[in-house]
Design a protein around this motif. Structure first.
Motif, PDB file in Angstrom:
ATOM      1  N   ASP A 152       0.922  -1.213  -0.211  1.00 10.91           N
ATOM      2  CA  ASP A 152      -0.065  -0.175   0.041  1.00 10.91           C
ATOM      3  C   ASP A 152       0.975   1.174   0.158  1.00 10.91           C
ATOM      4  O   ASP A 152       1.702   1.427   0.976  1.00 10.91           O
ATOM      5  CB  ASP A 152      -0.874   0.001   1.241  1.00 10.91           C
ATOM      6  N   GLU A 194       1.224   5.609  -0.194  1.00  9.12           N
ATOM      7  CA  GLU A 194       0.703   6.906  -0.005  1.00  9.12           C
ATOM      8  C   GLU A 194       1.651   7.900  -0.315  1.00  9.12           C
ATOM      9  O   GLU A 194       2.982   7.947  -0.117  1.00  9.12           O
ATOM     10  CB  GLU A 194       0.317   6.978   1.519  1.00  9.12           C
ATOM     11  N   LEU A 198      -3.268  13.293   2.749  1.00 10.52           N
ATOM     12  CA  LEU A 198      -3.348  12.373   1.732  1.00 10.52           C
ATOM     13  C   LEU A 198      -3.346  13.019   0.352  1.00 10.52           C
ATOM     14  O   LEU A 198      -4.539  13.897  -0.116  1.00 10.52           O
ATOM     15  CB  LEU A 198      -4.313  11.285   1.703  1.00 10.52           C
ATOM     16  N   THR A 219      -3.322   7.491  -3.109  1.00  9.40           N
ATOM     17  CA  THR A 219      -3.110   6.294  -2.546  1.00  9.40           C
ATOM     18  C   THR A 219      -2.952   5.242  -3.556  1.00  9.40           C
ATOM     19  O   THR A 219      -3.747   5.370  -4.600  1.00  9.40           O
ATOM     20  CB  THR A 219      -3.980   5.975  -1.459  1.00  9.40           C
TER      21      THR A 219
END
Length: 400
Positions: free
Chosen positions: A46, A48, A314, A317
């Motif tokens: 994952d 970011e 953020l 993502t």
């Protein structure tokens, strides 16, 4: 025999030189050793892409509870940390002066009411006198002067009565103000919240003529506002509505999420800078930060005022995306297109890395998403090691 013995050291030396030359020749004919690489495995993770900021926690709603009347703080009904509800009694200012002011205003109003009754009686008498003068004037039973005097007296009494009515209304306003002052001696909570500071202690005298003195500070801690300080280089990349999260020093593994509510248009020290500079002066070369605000729920009151927050806003993502270290990227050949070097599979090829083109996605300057060109079984070159570099795997999957 003697001559052979004398020549023996020369023969030994020649033999050693010949052996060295043969060894060097054989080494030059040997196959060159394959280069050694530092590599990393293509992994799914994952990713970011965030803007980093340092923030401070504060109450979403905080009120300085003060006094609107002067006097001695007679009693405090709460203590630090107490939870209170709107309308709850918090403190008491000595009410004697305020009560005396109310009594004085009520007495003034009663005096004016008595004057009004007296004036009303005089007005009635003046009306009767004027009526008699008006009846007698056509028959010359009275003089013009007496008639005019009675008329003037009637006008004066009427005007006096009107003036008293205005004074009575003014006295009524004074009574309402005095009653309010008496009420102000009883300080109540304007909101639901928690006592976070007590500024004035019992027995102290507060003076409220010029500025309302603060008795205590009340805050609603059910919701926390995060004030994140974003640098001028990053503030152009964020906007209201973006997801943000933060961690605190006491629990760096727990994330608290929220949505950006606002980004203040002026720097956080804007007012101080303006008052210091004055006119057209220029500021020093100091870092400029803008406050980004967002809220998070705090039902258990675990978060506290003035805690330090490590904030991440953020920007993008990528869930379980193929990724490689940024160090693996080679020459850029187009928008989001790069060359990378790939190690051959174990036991295949001559050990030389081959070049391949890939299409990249999200890049957080540590790892970069690979959209095309690689598979999870590939290993990419991130550097070259010397002959003495040991073969090791790093936590990120790097190996020789």
């Amino acid at each position: 025999m003697i001559q052979f013995i004398r020549r023996r050291p020369y023969l030994v030396t020649s033999l050693v030189v010949l052996v060295v030359l043969v060894a060097l020749g054989l080494r030059s004919l040997a196959t060159p050793k394959a280069p050694q690489y530092l590599s990393a495995k293509v992994e799914r993770a994952d990713l970011e892409n965030t803007v980093l900021a340092t923030g401070t926690l504060g109450a979403f709603q905080q009120v300085d509870v003060g006094a609107q009347v002067s006097g001695q703080l007679k009693s405090l009904k709460v203590k630090l940390g107490d939870k209170v509800t709107k309308g709850q009694w918090l403190a008491q200012i000595d009410p004697v002066l305020a009560q005396n002011g109310l009594r004085q205003a009520e007495a003034d109003e009663q005096n004016l009411q008595a004057q009004k009754r007296s004036t009303a009686a005089q007005l009635r008498q003046a009306e009767l006198a004027f009526a008699r003068q008006r009846q007698m004037l056509p028959d010359d039973a009275t003089s013009r002067q007496d008639f005019e005097s009675a008329q003037a007296n009637l006008d004066v009494q009427r005007a006096t009565l009107i003036g008293l009515d205005a004074q009575i209304r003014k006295a009524s306003v004074a009574i309402e103000s005095a009653k309010a002052n008496v009420g102000y001696t009883r300080i109540v909570a304007p909101i639901d919240g928690q006592i976070v500071a007590i500024v004035t202690q019992e027995g102290q005298t507060v003076i409220a003529q010029q500025q309302a003195p603060v008795i205590l500070k009340l805050a609603d801690l059910d919701t926390i506002t995060v004030k994140a300080q974003v640098s001028e280089a990053d503030v152009i990349r964020i906007s209201p509505g973006q997801t943000a999260y933060f961690t605190i020093l006491g629990d760096p593994d727990k994330r608290y999420y929220g949505k950006l509510r606002a980004i203040e248009p002026a720097p956080q020290n804007f007012l101080d800078t303006q008052s210091t500079l004055g006119g057209g002066a220029t500021r020093n070369n100091t870092a400029v930060f803008y406050n980004a605000l967002f809220e998070v729920p705090n039902p258990d009151h675990r978060l506290r005022i003035s805690m330090t927050a490590q904030v991440n806003v953020l920007l993008g993502t990528a869930k379980q995306a193929l990724s490689v270290p940024v160090a693996a990227l080679g020459k850029k050949i187009g928008p989001d297109r790069y060359e990378v070097r790939i190690l051959p599979a174990q036991g295949k090829g001559d050990g030389q890395a081959v070049t391949r083109q890939i299409v990249t996605g999200l890049n957080n300057n540590v790892r970069v998403e690979v959209k095309e060109g690689l598979t999870a079984d590939d290993r990419v070159v991130i550097g070259e090691a010397g002959d003495s570099t040991p073969t090791t795997d790093t936590a990120s999957g790097a190996s020789q």
